[in-house]
Write an enzyme that holds these catalytic residues in place. Structure first.
Site, PDB file in Angstrom:
ATOM      1  N   ASP A  31       0.852  -1.192   0.000  1.00 11.36           N
ATOM      2  CA  ASP A  31       0.000   0.000   0.000  1.00 11.36           C
ATOM      3  C   ASP A  31       0.888   1.243   0.000  1.00 11.36           C
ATOM      4  O   ASP A  31       2.113   1.157   0.128  1.00 11.36           O
ATOM      5  CB  ASP A  31      -0.866  -0.046   1.265  1.00 11.36           C
ATOM      6  CG  ASP A  31      -1.976   0.992   1.278  1.00 11.36           C
ATOM      7  OD1 ASP A  31      -2.262   1.576   0.215  1.00 11.36           O
ATOM      8  OD2 ASP A  31      -2.546   1.221   2.360  1.00 11.36           O
ATOM      9  N   GLU A  57       2.654   5.075  -4.046  1.00 12.09           N
ATOM     10  CA  GLU A  57       2.658   6.005  -5.185  1.00 12.09           C
ATOM     11  C   GLU A  57       4.021   6.710  -5.388  1.00 12.09           C
ATOM     12  O   GLU A  57       4.293   7.073  -6.528  1.00 12.09           O
ATOM     13  CB  GLU A  57       1.549   7.044  -5.016  1.00 12.09           C
ATOM     14  CG  GLU A  57       0.153   6.467  -5.142  1.00 12.09           C
ATOM     15  CD  GLU A  57      -0.276   5.624  -3.945  1.00 12.09           C
ATOM     16  OE1 GLU A  57      -1.031   4.656  -4.138  1.00 12.09           O
ATOM     17  OE2 GLU A  57       0.168   5.919  -2.818  1.00 12.09           O
TER      18      GLU A  57
END
Length: 926
Positions: free
Chosen positions: A510, A513
């Protein structure tokens, strides 16, 4: 300077260079012509434009502003390509004309819309000229020269054009600096050894201004025409535009929208960003690929291999503009000609997805906020108590000590090792979350992941060469540099240490980005062209460093400015590799951030959605988009992550989610539980029943994943992939198919007991009863009480199913039931891939069984094309044949008479077959 050109029915020969051996352009099909031929027409045009401007002033209420030059009035609104795309700038006539562009004010757009650009390119805007073009072994090489500077700094004067006719259905066009190397995506792409001999496309060029014209030979359809606007290639601003042959365009992720994109002045930004899925925002991943349906049902795709910040502007011409701020223009064009083949061809370039372990296709359960391993365990036990299928239990970051990776909260999660042991004992699996942000505040010597990463130099650095420190869940954090191969080894060692205490089965990566709770770093970002480039695409937050790290951060492979969109891919690659080395089995990884080729290493969930009906709908376009992107193992958080669900919403969402390829119910902290055991007996039973239906279909689903792994077929499939000539299917995104055979029509709104869905032409059979529905290709209203999900089997299909158990391990030992859905010609076909469900490379090493089922002339045959010992452990128990027109007098199994049943709805059932899957057999009804 030559004019920009539009598609008309005449073409001056001087504008053409054809691919050697290419078919000439068919008459009247997408040829090129200057805007106006001859001075006489120009005089007429000026007169007409003068009249036009007066008329437009009257009807527009004066929006035209100062009188525009005649050449500008010749450009219709839908064909105005934006010359001043900067956001948050009020574009004045002075600003616009300083760029040499046309300025005509247009009426303000509706709220939330972008509207017609006020500043746009005139027909004679300076561009590149094709100075030379030479044949090469694989295609052509050319030189492009710009003699007048464009308006962004560091314009590149000379460009190299490389064209490779790689296959008959794949064209590769690359434009880069002719004199200096530039950053290119560190990506393994196939290298062809010879030029395509019989391409189904025809390639032509405009010399001055330079432009590419690509046509489909069979129809003459113009797929690309880049002469519609100038090519701009500066160091940090690359732009190329094209006309499109239709408005039916899909892909270009990751965004929340309908599956079919709007071309109504719609700009899609590609820059990985941590934000709850919201319309118009750039989301977690970047996928610069689109699929377009052409008139008549053909399809093609275009992939721009570029990892820099990017936006794609769509306009109603129809037209498209690629706008990126680094790298090169490296295009692959896939000619199909059908949509299935386009996606296969795309994956031949980016790589086919990995074969998941069978247990990955079971039901997964998670929440943030279990609070303890004992509470997690109670949920597992409750699921078992109600005999609700579950294959994997997950934990979010609350299992960690202070939210630090590779640690365990020794108070609240002390029993986690015992829980994992219990899961394994019951044939279940454990998955945990990891973030790439490594806590940097622990005393030296107390937290090995940071100490060792610092010692080895494995973190992103500032321009000053020090670890870049941001803020994530544990507080101050450094960020692992997965572009460095040494980081992969360090990641493996960290996982090995943790695995020794908690033998996990899969990993959930997770925040990759990468996400940062501050913009850039604790020290901000330095001045310069990486963090403040000449042009910033329309990213959420208006800055490349918004809620991520500085674009100027240094990584082993390049600067973060170039690598940002690759961060999740690189982490997924390291994680999958580590799992293989630790467990020696197929890896299971689910990642939030993605980039092309990621299907080789991980699946994806659609992020932090909300418990709302519209979020349930949006999951279907998300699912289908990632099918296009070569990441078939995809799903959304069932029942919604944030907010509080309702029993009705969660029941309907569990029904839909049971048909996500990756099916996980996940919930945030401080909300009421939403696992199936948390609801009333009626809702709980409905959820259990639909999960049992999913588990019964696992042999079919697993076989679909085999075909995805082998040749790039989609698993969750848009209807138009199977019915490309049926234009009514092109906009459908409230239904989908599994493979070619199973139609799923979920309820997506509250308070209803029926659903209207499109049923393509032909005979379809109710999955549960075998009753037939004959459709001419129409919307049909279907009964849908709260406990029912509509499933229909397409005629001509054979679905391998199995008696469901509460885990995939139990299910795979149960007898198979083959469901035959006869076509109007009484034929059908299906197949089954079977292996041990977890070993690496079973297909590649030949450790599998592959069986083909066929029906013709009232004879069913099962033919084993490849056999393994695994298939001897399972039997075929039942054959159900839908659409048998009249009652048989007898049924013969391998020539021997066999008892059967026949119902009024034309369903023939033969039970107690007891035949090994590895055994050929035939069954005939007379």
């Amino acid at each position: 300077m030559k004019s920009y050109q539009k598609l008309t029915t005449t073409q001056p020969a001087a504008c053409r260079v054809e691919e050697e051996g290419a078919a000439p352009l068919p008459t009247g099909q997408g040829k090129l012509a200057p805007w106006w031929v001859g001075s006489g027409l120009l005089v007429v045009a000026v007169l007409l434009s003068t009249i036009t401007v007066w008329v437009l002033r009257q009807v527009s209420g004066g929006w035209l502003g100062p009188t525009a030059p005649p050449k500008c009035l010749l450009v219709s609104e839908s064909h105005r390509f934006d010359c001043y795309p900067e956001r948050h700038v009020v574009v004045t006539q002075e600003l616009c004309e300083s760029r040499g562009c046309c300025f005509i004010q247009a009426p303000p757009p509706a709220e939330g819309k972008q509207g017609v650009p006020w500043c746009f390119y005139p027909p004679d805007f300076p561009s590149y000229t094709l100075e030379s073009l030479n044949q090469t072994a694989l295609g052509m090489a050319g030189l492009l020269v710009r003699r007048e500077k464009a308006y962004y700094p560091r314009d590149i004067e000379k460009l190299r054009l490389d064209v490779e006719f790689e296959t008959d259905t794949r064209l590769h066009i690359k434009i880069t600096d002719a004199d200096n190397p530039r950053y290119e995506v560190p990506f393994d792409v196939p290298r062809v050894m010879k030029r395509a001999e019989h391409p189904i496309y025809s390639l032509n060029f405009s010399w001055d201004p330079f432009g590419v014209l690509l046509q489909r030979k069979a129809t003459g359809t113009v797929l690309l025409n880049t002469t519609v606007a100038p090519l701009i290639f500066a160091d940090q601003f690359l732009q190329i535009s094209t006309s499109l042959p239709s408005k039916f365009l899909y892909g270009l992720g990751e965004h929340r929208s309908s599956f079919l994109h709007s071309l109504d002045w719609n700009t899609l930004t590609l820059w990985a960003r941590d934000v709850s899925p919201t319309e118009t925002f750039n989301l977690y991943g970047a996928h610069p690929f689109y699929l377009l349906m052409e008139e008549g049902g053909d399809a093609h795709g275009v992939f721009l291999l570029n990892s820099n910040a990017m936006e794609v502007a769509l306009q109603p011409a129809p037209g498209l503009t690629w706008r990126t701020i680094g790298g090169v223009l490296d295009f692959y064009i896939f000619l199909g000609p059908n949509p299935n083949m386009v996606i296969q061809q795309y994956q031949q370039v980016i790589g086919f997805p990995a074969m998941p372990p069978l247990w990955a296709l079971g039901f997964h359960l998670c929440r943030w906020g279990y609070g303890s391993s004992n509470e997690t365990w109670q949920t597992v036990r409750a699921m078992r108590n109600y005999q609700i299928p579950q294959d994997a239990q997950w934990n979010d970051i609350d299992y960690m000590d202070g939210y630090r990776d590779f640690t365990l909260d020794s108070q609240k999660f002390a029993s986690l090792p015992s829980l994992v042991q219990d899961l394994h004992k019951h044939g279940q699996h454990y998955v945990m979350i990891l973030d790439p942000g490594i806590s940097s505040t622990s005393p030296h010597g107390s937290y090995w992941p940071f100490d060792e990463g610092l010692k080895r130099g494995l973190f992103l650095n500032t321009t000053q060469g020090q670890p870049l420190i941001g803020q994530v869940w544990p507080g101050s954090t450094a960020f692992a540099d997965f572009s460095n191969p040494d980081t992969h080894q360090w990641w493996l060692e960290n996982l090995q240490h943790f695995y020794a205490h908690v033998p996990f089965d899969g990993l959930w990566i997770d925040m990759n980005e990468p996400s940062n709770f501050m913009d850039g770093s604790e020290d901000g970002c330095p001045p310069g062209d990486f963090d403040s480039p000449p042009y910033t695409p329309a990213v959420l937050g208006d800055s490349l460093s918004a809620k991520t790290v500085c674009a100027s951060a240094k990584q082993k492979a390049s600067v973060h400015y170039n690598l940002h969109n690759l961060y999740g891919l690189m982490e997924a690659k390291a994680t999958a590799s580590a799992l293989i080395q630790i467990r020696g089995k197929r890896p299971f990884v689910i990642s939030r951030s993605t980039f092309p080729s990621q299907g080789r290493y991980s699946g994806h969930w659609l992020g932090d959605n909300r418990s709302q009906w519209k979020d349930m709908y949006y999951s279907i376009p998300g699912l289908l988009s990632f099918s296009l992107f070569g990441i078939p193992l995809v799903g959304a958080d069932i029942c919604g992550f944030s907010g509080s669900t309702s029993e009705e919403l969660c029941t309907r969402w569990m029904q839909l989610g049971a048909f996500y390829p990756f099916a996980r119910n996940h919930n945030t902290q401080n909300e009421k539980a939403q696992d199936p055991t948390a609801f009333s007996p009626a809702a709980r039973t409905a959820m259990k029943d639909v999960l049992l239906t999913r588990y019964s279909l696992l042999p079919f689903l697993y076989t679909l994943f085999h075909h995805a792994h082998l040749q790039g077929d989609t698993v969750a499939r848009p209807l138009f992939f199977e019915f490309p000539r049926d234009v009514a299917t092109w906009e459908l995104d409230r239904q989908f198919l599994w493979g070619r055979s199973l139609l799923i029509t979920p309820v997506l709104e509250p308070g209803v007991d029926s659903v209207t869905g499109y049923v393509p032409q032909g005979t379809w059979y109710d999955f549960y009863t075998g009753s037939s529905v004959n459709s001419s290709g129409e919307m049909l209203k279907m009964s849908a009480p709260l406990e029912h999900l509509n499933l229909h089997i397409r005629e001509g299909s054979i679905l391998p199913t199995q008696k469901p158990g509460t885990t995939t391990e139990v299910t795979r030992g149960n007898p198979l039931r083959l469901i035959v859905a006869l076509s109007s010609h009484a034929t059908a076909w299906g197949d089954l891939f079977w292996d041990d469900g977890e070993s690496l490379d079973t297909f590649e090493q030949g450790n599998y069984s592959y069986v083909v089922f066929n029906v013709t002339q009232n004879i069913f045959t099962s033919t084993v094309l490849h056999a393994s010992t695994e298939a001897t452990k399972v039997t075929i128990g039942t054959l159900s044949i839908f659409g048998v027109q009249k009652p048989p007098s007898k049924v013969l199994l391998n020539g021997q008479e066999k008892p059967f049943s026949y119902l009024d709805n034309q369903v023939l059932t033969v039970s107690d077959l007891g035949i090994s899957l590895n055994q050929d057999f035939s069954l005939q009804w007379l």
